[in-house]
Motif scaffolding. Structure first.
Motif, PDB file in Angstrom:
ATOM      1  N   UNK A 229       0.826  -1.218   0.000  1.00 30.51           N
ATOM      2  CA  UNK A 229       0.000   0.000   0.000  1.00 30.51           C
ATOM      3  C   UNK A 229       0.853   1.258   0.000  1.00 30.51           C
ATOM      4  N   UNK A 230       1.898   1.264   0.821  1.00 36.75           N
ATOM      5  CA  UNK A 230       2.737   2.456   0.954  1.00 36.75           C
ATOM      6  C   UNK A 230       3.816   2.540  -0.116  1.00 36.75           C
ATOM      7  N   UNK A 231       4.276   1.420  -0.593  1.00 36.17           N
ATOM      8  CA  UNK A 231       5.409   1.400  -1.519  1.00 36.17           C
ATOM      9  C   UNK A 231       6.705   1.325  -0.733  1.00 36.17           C
ATOM     10  N   UNK A 232       7.726   0.797  -1.364  1.00 37.29           N
ATOM     11  CA  UNK A 232       9.003   0.554  -0.688  1.00 37.29           C
ATOM     12  C   UNK A 232       9.656   1.841  -0.176  1.00 37.29           C
ATOM     13  N   UNK A 233       9.636   2.874  -0.997  1.00 38.92           N
ATOM     14  CA  UNK A 233      10.297   4.135  -0.599  1.00 38.92           C
ATOM     15  C   UNK A 233       9.616   4.764   0.621  1.00 38.92           C
ATOM     16  N   UNK A 234       8.304   4.841   0.600  1.00 36.26           N
ATOM     17  CA  UNK A 234       7.572   5.418   1.733  1.00 36.26           C
ATOM     18  C   UNK A 234       7.746   4.561   2.979  1.00 36.26           C
ATOM     19  N   UNK A 235       7.766   3.261   2.790  1.00 34.97           N
ATOM     20  CA  UNK A 235       7.953   2.348   3.928  1.00 34.97           C
ATOM     21  C   UNK A 235       9.319   2.582   4.578  1.00 34.97           C
ATOM     22  N   UNK A 236      10.345   2.707   3.741  1.00 32.87           N
ATOM     23  CA  UNK A 236      11.697   2.950   4.260  1.00 32.87           C
ATOM     24  C   UNK A 236      11.792   4.304   4.955  1.00 32.87           C
ATOM     25  N   UNK A 237      11.128   5.320   4.407  1.00 31.45           N
ATOM     26  CA  UNK A 237      11.147   6.642   5.043  1.00 31.45           C
ATOM     27  C   UNK A 237      10.448   6.599   6.405  1.00 31.45           C
ATOM     28  N   UNK A 238       9.384   5.822   6.525  1.00 31.83           N
ATOM     29  CA  UNK A 238       8.678   5.734   7.808  1.00 31.83           C
ATOM     30  C   UNK A 238       9.519   5.015   8.860  1.00 31.83           C
ATOM     31  N   UNK A 239      10.479   4.220   8.412  1.00 27.32           N
ATOM     32  CA  UNK A 239      11.361   3.485   9.328  1.00 27.32           C
ATOM     33  C   UNK A 239      12.685   4.202   9.552  1.00 27.32           C
TER      34      UNK A 239
ATOM     35  N   UNK B  94      13.673  -8.927   4.843  1.00 25.76           N
ATOM     36  CA  UNK B  94      13.305 -10.008   3.926  1.00 25.76           C
ATOM     37  C   UNK B  94      12.279  -9.555   2.898  1.00 25.76           C
ATOM     38  N   UNK B  95      11.276  -8.814   3.330  1.00 28.19           N
ATOM     39  CA  UNK B  95      10.229  -8.375   2.410  1.00 28.19           C
ATOM     40  C   UNK B  95      10.737  -7.353   1.389  1.00 28.19           C
ATOM     41  N   UNK B  96      11.731  -6.576   1.764  1.00 31.01           N
ATOM     42  CA  UNK B  96      12.275  -5.559   0.860  1.00 31.01           C
ATOM     43  C   UNK B  96      13.387  -6.073  -0.028  1.00 31.01           C
ATOM     44  N   UNK B  97      13.881  -7.271   0.267  1.00 28.15           N
ATOM     45  CA  UNK B  97      15.008  -7.805  -0.517  1.00 28.15           C
ATOM     46  C   UNK B  97      14.514  -8.263  -1.883  1.00 28.15           C
ATOM     47  N   UNK B  98      15.427  -8.199  -2.830  1.00 28.74           N
ATOM     48  CA  UNK B  98      15.128  -8.622  -4.190  1.00 28.74           C
ATOM     49  C   UNK B  98      16.224  -9.585  -4.638  1.00 28.74           C
ATOM     50  N   UNK B  99      15.839 -10.555  -5.442  1.00 23.51           N
ATOM     51  CA  UNK B  99      16.781 -11.506  -5.973  1.00 23.51           C
ATOM     52  C   UNK B  99      17.481 -10.871  -7.165  1.00 23.51           C
ATOM     53  N   UNK B 100      18.783 -10.713  -7.051  1.00 25.44           N
ATOM     54  CA  UNK B 100      19.554 -10.090  -8.133  1.00 25.44           C
ATOM     55  C   UNK B 100      20.359 -11.167  -8.843  1.00 25.44           C
ATOM     56  N   UNK B 101      19.929 -11.498 -10.045  1.00 26.59           N
ATOM     57  CA  UNK B 101      20.660 -12.495 -10.839  1.00 26.59           C
ATOM     58  C   UNK B 101      21.578 -11.832 -11.807  1.00 26.59           C
TER      59      UNK B 101
END
Length: 104
Positions: free
Chosen positions: A76-86, A97-104
């Protein structure tokens, strides 16, 4: 706050999750001391094994609910807004874990 920085009021009112954690701890110690309960197939047939299974289900359901709630808030908030709130606060492992992405 309780595990995962989840507001559950676990210090003020009884919690099935906390009770299940205590029961699991007790059952693990009892199983360790009772040699006949070491094999899984025997343990799962015993009353202690059935209590262990029920307690695991409670803990797993609580964890799944917290993860789903956190995923919903994140989407709902998006990754950027979530990180700013934290910002300035330590991030929970679940957030990492939820914010991590698999980088191949």
């Amino acid at each position: 706050k309780c595990t995962f920085s989840h507001n559950s009021n676990c210090q003020e009112e009884p919690s099935d999750y906390i009770s299940a954690i205590y029961e699991l701890s007790s059952l693990v110690v009892k199983r360790e001391h009772f040699l006949l309960h070491h094999p899984d197939f025997i343990y799962h047939l015993s009353p202690s094994g059935r209590r262990f299974k029920r307690a695991c289900e409670i803990v797993h359901q609580f964890t799944a609910d917290v993860v789903q709630e956190r995923q919903s808030a994140l989407s709902e908030q998006g990754a950027e807004a979530w990180l700013k709130s934290k910002h300035g606060k330590p991030k929970d492992f679940i957030d990492i874990l939820l914010l991590s992405k698999d980088e191949d």
